[in-house]
Design a protein around this motif. Structure first.
Motif, PDB file in Angstrom:
ATOM      1  N   GLY A   1      53.585  36.523  39.012  1.00 22.68           N
ATOM      2  CA  GLY A   1      54.786  35.703  39.122  1.00 22.68           C
ATOM      3  C   GLY A   1      56.033  36.456  38.706  1.00 22.68           C
ATOM      4  O   GLY A   1      57.081  36.384  39.368  1.00 22.68           O
ATOM      5  N   LEU A   2      55.948  37.199  37.618  1.00 25.25           N
ATOM      6  CA  LEU A   2      57.083  38.017  37.176  1.00 25.25           C
ATOM      7  C   LEU A   2      57.428  39.078  38.221  1.00 25.25           C
ATOM      8  O   LEU A   2      58.594  39.376  38.459  1.00 25.25           O
ATOM      9  N   ALA A   3      56.403  39.624  38.868  1.00 24.09           N
ATOM     10  CA  ALA A   3      56.633  40.671  39.863  1.00 24.09           C
ATOM     11  C   ALA A   3      57.344  40.136  41.102  1.00 24.09           C
ATOM     12  O   ALA A   3      58.076  40.885  41.763  1.00 24.09           O
ATOM     13  N   VAL A   4      57.146  38.859  41.435  1.00 24.73           N
ATOM     14  CA  VAL A   4      57.769  38.307  42.642  1.00 24.73           C
ATOM     15  C   VAL A   4      59.070  37.572  42.343  1.00 24.73           C
ATOM     16  O   VAL A   4      59.636  36.932  43.233  1.00 24.73           O
ATOM     17  N   GLY A   5      59.532  37.632  41.105  1.00 26.37           N
ATOM     18  CA  GLY A   5      60.852  37.088  40.819  1.00 26.37           C
ATOM     19  C   GLY A   5      60.925  35.906  39.883  1.00 26.37           C
ATOM     20  O   GLY A   5      62.017  35.455  39.539  1.00 26.37           O
ATOM     21  N   TRP A   6      59.770  35.397  39.450  1.00 26.11           N
ATOM     22  CA  TRP A   6      59.798  34.264  38.519  1.00 26.11           C
ATOM     23  C   TRP A   6      60.197  34.753  37.130  1.00 26.11           C
ATOM     24  O   TRP A   6      59.820  35.849  36.711  1.00 26.11           O
ATOM     25  N   ARG A   7      60.971  33.952  36.425  1.00 25.87           N
ATOM     26  CA  ARG A   7      61.401  34.297  35.076  1.00 25.87           C
ATOM     27  C   ARG A   7      61.363  33.055  34.182  1.00 25.87           C
ATOM     28  O   ARG A   7      61.542  31.928  34.641  1.00 25.87           O
ATOM     29  N   ILE A   8      61.141  33.280  32.894  1.00 25.09           N
ATOM     30  CA  ILE A   8      61.298  32.224  31.891  1.00 25.09           C
ATOM     31  C   ILE A   8      62.765  32.236  31.483  1.00 25.09           C
ATOM     32  O   ILE A   8      63.217  33.158  30.808  1.00 25.09           O
ATOM     33  N   GLU A   9      63.507  31.247  31.924  1.00 28.58           N
ATOM     34  CA  GLU A   9      64.944  31.227  31.705  1.00 28.58           C
ATOM     35  C   GLU A   9      65.359  30.286  30.576  1.00 28.58           C
ATOM     36  O   GLU A   9      66.541  30.187  30.252  1.00 28.58           O
ATOM     37  N   GLY A  10      64.387  29.586  30.003  1.00 28.86           N
ATOM     38  CA  GLY A  10      64.668  28.762  28.833  1.00 28.86           C
ATOM     39  C   GLY A  10      64.363  29.547  27.565  1.00 28.86           C
ATOM     40  O   GLY A  10      64.105  30.750  27.589  1.00 28.86           O
ATOM     41  N   GLY A  11      64.365  28.873  26.437  1.00 26.45           N
ATOM     42  CA  GLY A  11      64.084  29.532  25.170  1.00 26.45           C
ATOM     43  C   GLY A  11      62.595  29.751  24.961  1.00 26.45           C
ATOM     44  O   GLY A  11      61.752  29.204  25.664  1.00 26.45           O
ATOM     45  N   ALA A  12      62.287  30.570  23.953  1.00 24.28           N
ATOM     46  CA  ALA A  12      60.892  30.872  23.649  1.00 24.28           C
ATOM     47  C   ALA A  12      60.133  29.631  23.198  1.00 24.28           C
ATOM     48  O   ALA A  12      58.961  29.436  23.558  1.00 24.28           O
ATOM     49  N   LEU A  13      60.795  28.776  22.426  1.00 22.31           N
ATOM     50  CA  LEU A  13      60.126  27.562  21.947  1.00 22.31           C
ATOM     51  C   LEU A  13      59.815  26.620  23.099  1.00 22.31           C
ATOM     52  O   LEU A  13      58.731  26.037  23.165  1.00 22.31           O
ATOM     53  N   ALA A  14      60.767  26.494  24.015  1.00 18.24           N
ATOM     54  CA  ALA A  14      60.531  25.639  25.180  1.00 18.24           C
ATOM     55  C   ALA A  14      59.399  26.196  26.033  1.00 18.24           C
ATOM     56  O   ALA A  14      58.562  25.443  26.551  1.00 18.24           O
ATOM     57  N   ALA A  15      59.351  27.517  26.196  1.00 18.41           N
ATOM     58  CA  ALA A  15      58.275  28.137  26.976  1.00 18.41           C
ATOM     59  C   ALA A  15      56.923  27.904  26.320  1.00 18.41           C
ATOM     60  O   ALA A  15      55.928  27.624  27.002  1.00 18.41           O
ATOM     61  N   ALA A  16      56.865  28.024  24.992  1.00 20.79           N
ATOM     62  CA  ALA A  16      55.612  27.760  24.277  1.00 20.79           C
ATOM     63  C   ALA A  16      55.173  26.318  24.485  1.00 20.79           C
ATOM     64  O   ALA A  16      53.982  26.031  24.674  1.00 20.79           O
ATOM     65  N   GLY A  17      56.142  25.400  24.472  1.00 19.52           N
ATOM     66  CA  GLY A  17      55.830  24.008  24.736  1.00 19.52           C
ATOM     67  C   GLY A  17      55.304  23.799  26.143  1.00 19.52           C
ATOM     68  O   GLY A  17      54.399  22.983  26.365  1.00 19.52           O
ATOM     69  N   ALA A  18      55.840  24.548  27.100  1.00 21.10           N
ATOM     70  CA  ALA A  18      55.380  24.444  28.488  1.00 21.10           C
ATOM     71  C   ALA A  18      53.932  24.886  28.603  1.00 21.10           C
ATOM     72  O   ALA A  18      53.114  24.220  29.265  1.00 21.10           O
ATOM     73  N   PHE A  19      53.585  26.001  27.972  1.00 15.96           N
ATOM     74  CA  PHE A  19      52.207  26.479  28.038  1.00 15.96           C
ATOM     75  C   PHE A  19      51.255  25.520  27.321  1.00 15.96           C
ATOM     76  O   PHE A  19      50.133  25.293  27.782  1.00 15.96           O
ATOM     77  N   ALA A  20      51.683  24.956  26.217  1.00 16.13           N
ATOM     78  CA  ALA A  20      50.848  23.986  25.506  1.00 16.13           C
ATOM     79  C   ALA A  20      50.616  22.742  26.365  1.00 16.13           C
ATOM     80  O   ALA A  20      49.495  22.211  26.422  1.00 16.13           O
ATOM     81  N   LEU A  21      51.661  22.299  27.047  1.00 17.02           N
ATOM     82  CA  LEU A  21      51.534  21.130  27.921  1.00 17.02           C
ATOM     83  C   LEU A  21      50.609  21.430  29.094  1.00 17.02           C
ATOM     84  O   LEU A  21      49.804  20.579  29.493  1.00 17.02           O
ATOM     85  N   LEU A  22      50.691  22.650  29.620  1.00 16.71           N
ATOM     86  CA  LEU A  22      49.821  23.049  30.724  1.00 16.71           C
ATOM     87  C   LEU A  22      48.355  23.015  30.296  1.00 16.71           C
ATOM     88  O   LEU A  22      47.491  22.499  31.026  1.00 16.71           O
ATOM     89  N   LEU A  23      48.062  23.547  29.119  1.00 14.92           N
ATOM     90  CA  LEU A  23      46.678  23.548  28.636  1.00 14.92           C
ATOM     91  C   LEU A  23      46.196  22.135  28.319  1.00 14.92           C
ATOM     92  O   LEU A  23      45.020  21.802  28.533  1.00 14.92           O
ATOM     93  N   LEU A  24      47.086  21.290  27.824  1.00 16.19           N
ATOM     94  CA  LEU A  24      46.714  19.894  27.578  1.00 16.19           C
ATOM     95  C   LEU A  24      46.341  19.205  28.884  1.00 16.19           C
ATOM     96  O   LEU A  24      45.366  18.442  28.946  1.00 16.19           O
ATOM     97  N   PHE A  25      47.096  19.488  29.938  1.00 15.04           N
ATOM     98  CA  PHE A  25      46.797  18.872  31.234  1.00 15.04           C
ATOM     99  C   PHE A  25      45.464  19.391  31.776  1.00 15.04           C
ATOM    100  O   PHE A  25      44.679  18.633  32.343  1.00 15.04           O
ATOM    101  N   ARG A  26      45.203  20.690  31.613  1.00 12.50           N
ATOM    102  CA  ARG A  26      43.910  21.234  32.040  1.00 12.50           C
ATOM    103  C   ARG A  26      42.779  20.596  31.244  1.00 12.50           C
ATOM    104  O   ARG A  26      41.727  20.241  31.806  1.00 12.50           O
ATOM    105  N   PHE A  27      42.960  20.451  29.943  1.00 16.37           N
ATOM    106  CA  PHE A  27      41.983  19.794  29.080  1.00 16.37           C
ATOM    107  C   PHE A  27      41.676  18.392  29.598  1.00 16.37           C
ATOM    108  O   PHE A  27      40.514  17.981  29.688  1.00 16.37           O
ATOM    109  N   THR A  28      42.719  17.679  29.972  1.00 20.68           N
ATOM    110  CA  THR A  28      42.560  16.318  30.508  1.00 20.68           C
ATOM    111  C   THR A  28      41.818  16.331  31.828  1.00 20.68           C
ATOM    112  O   THR A  28      40.902  15.528  32.050  1.00 20.68           O
TER     113      THR A  28
END
Length: 263
Positions: free
Chosen positions: A124-151
């Motif tokens: 994703g980084l190689a094709v142009g995707w970037r994390i444009e928010g803060g580090a804390l928000a990004a960590a929250g995004a990954f935590a939410l993603l794993l919670l959804f996978r868990f569900t």
């Protein structure tokens, strides 16, 4: 609780060894999202009225969530396979917590998903995707993603225990590919007809996808959306809480009951 933790750890180890002994499946599950990113981003994306790189930034969170939703199919097939082959019956004869077996499967899947997300993000980084928010928000995004996978995996485990057939689980699991299509994972929902937009925005995948895009800073929350998408983080957490409250007890109860009482 200590019994559940000990037994769950044993089942976790068993599932990880199972994955290690089936490297082909691991490679397939890790390369499929990358293939979809390249295909949608460069082929399908050219047909949309969105510039290529901007669309790829839009697409990466959607594919992350679509892959997480694939936990329904993964959990379903593994649970149905173990049930069909009599593994679950043998586990029921052991003096262990009834929640340990499904919990071990879910946690093992979560570990493998977290590891498998890394190569996808690098592409994703190689094709142009970037994390444009803060580090804390990004960590929250990954935590939410794993919670959804868990569900999602808990839903799959319940369905797999219910079907008790590898063939039926494979057929039913294939239908889960339709879920991301009726969401905002691949395209914005603003241009959809009214009834279809409403259905797409009440899809949990749309709420989680919008939350990830917002937390990563890739796309703003759309105006005039349904409540789960208009408040994506709260909507995602609410969806996960409701689904877990329904499917965790169902999965544990179905495993504990066994085929004799279910048939």
């Amino acid at each position: 609780m200590s019994t559940l933790a000990y037994d769950g750890a044993a089942m976790l180890g068993r599932q990880l060894r199972r994955a290690r002994n089936n490297p082909g499946l691991l490679i397939l599950t890790q390369t499929m999202p990358i293939s979809m990113l390249l295909f949608f981003g460069y082929v399908f994306g050219s047909a949309l009225a969105v510039p290529g790189e901007e669309y790829r930034r839009f697409l990466v969170p959607g594919l992350l969530v679509a892959t997480a939703a694939g936990g329904i199919m993964t959990g379903m097939f593994q649970a149905a396979q173990d049930t069909h082959r009599g593994v679950m019956d043998r586990f029921r004869t052991l003096p262990m917590s009834r929640a340990a077996v499904p919990l071990g499967q879910v946690v093992a899947d979560l570990v493998l998903t977290a590891a498998g997300t890394v190569p996808f993000l690098l592409v994703g980084l190689a094709v142009g995707w970037r994390i444009e928010g803060g580090a804390l928000a990004a960590a929250g995004a990954f935590a939410l993603l794993l919670l959804f996978r868990f569900t999602a995996v808990w839903i799959g485990v319940f369905l797999g225990l219910l079907t008790r057939s590898e063939e039926a689980a494979g057929q039913l699991g294939g239908a889960t590919f339709l879920l991301p299509l009726l969401s905002s994972a691949y395209i914005p929902t603003e241009g959809l007809p009214g009834w279809l937009r409403t259905a797409a925005e009440w899809n949990p995948i749309s709420a989680v996808t919008t939350a990830l895009r917002d937390l990563f800073g890739n796309a703003p929350v759309p105006d005039g959306a349904a409540w789960p998408v208009a408040h994506p983080v709260a909507g995602s957490l609410a969806w996960c809480a409701v689904l877990l409250a329904v499917f965790v007890p169902l999965a544990v109860r179905t495993y504990a009951a066994g085929p004799a009482r279910l048939g």
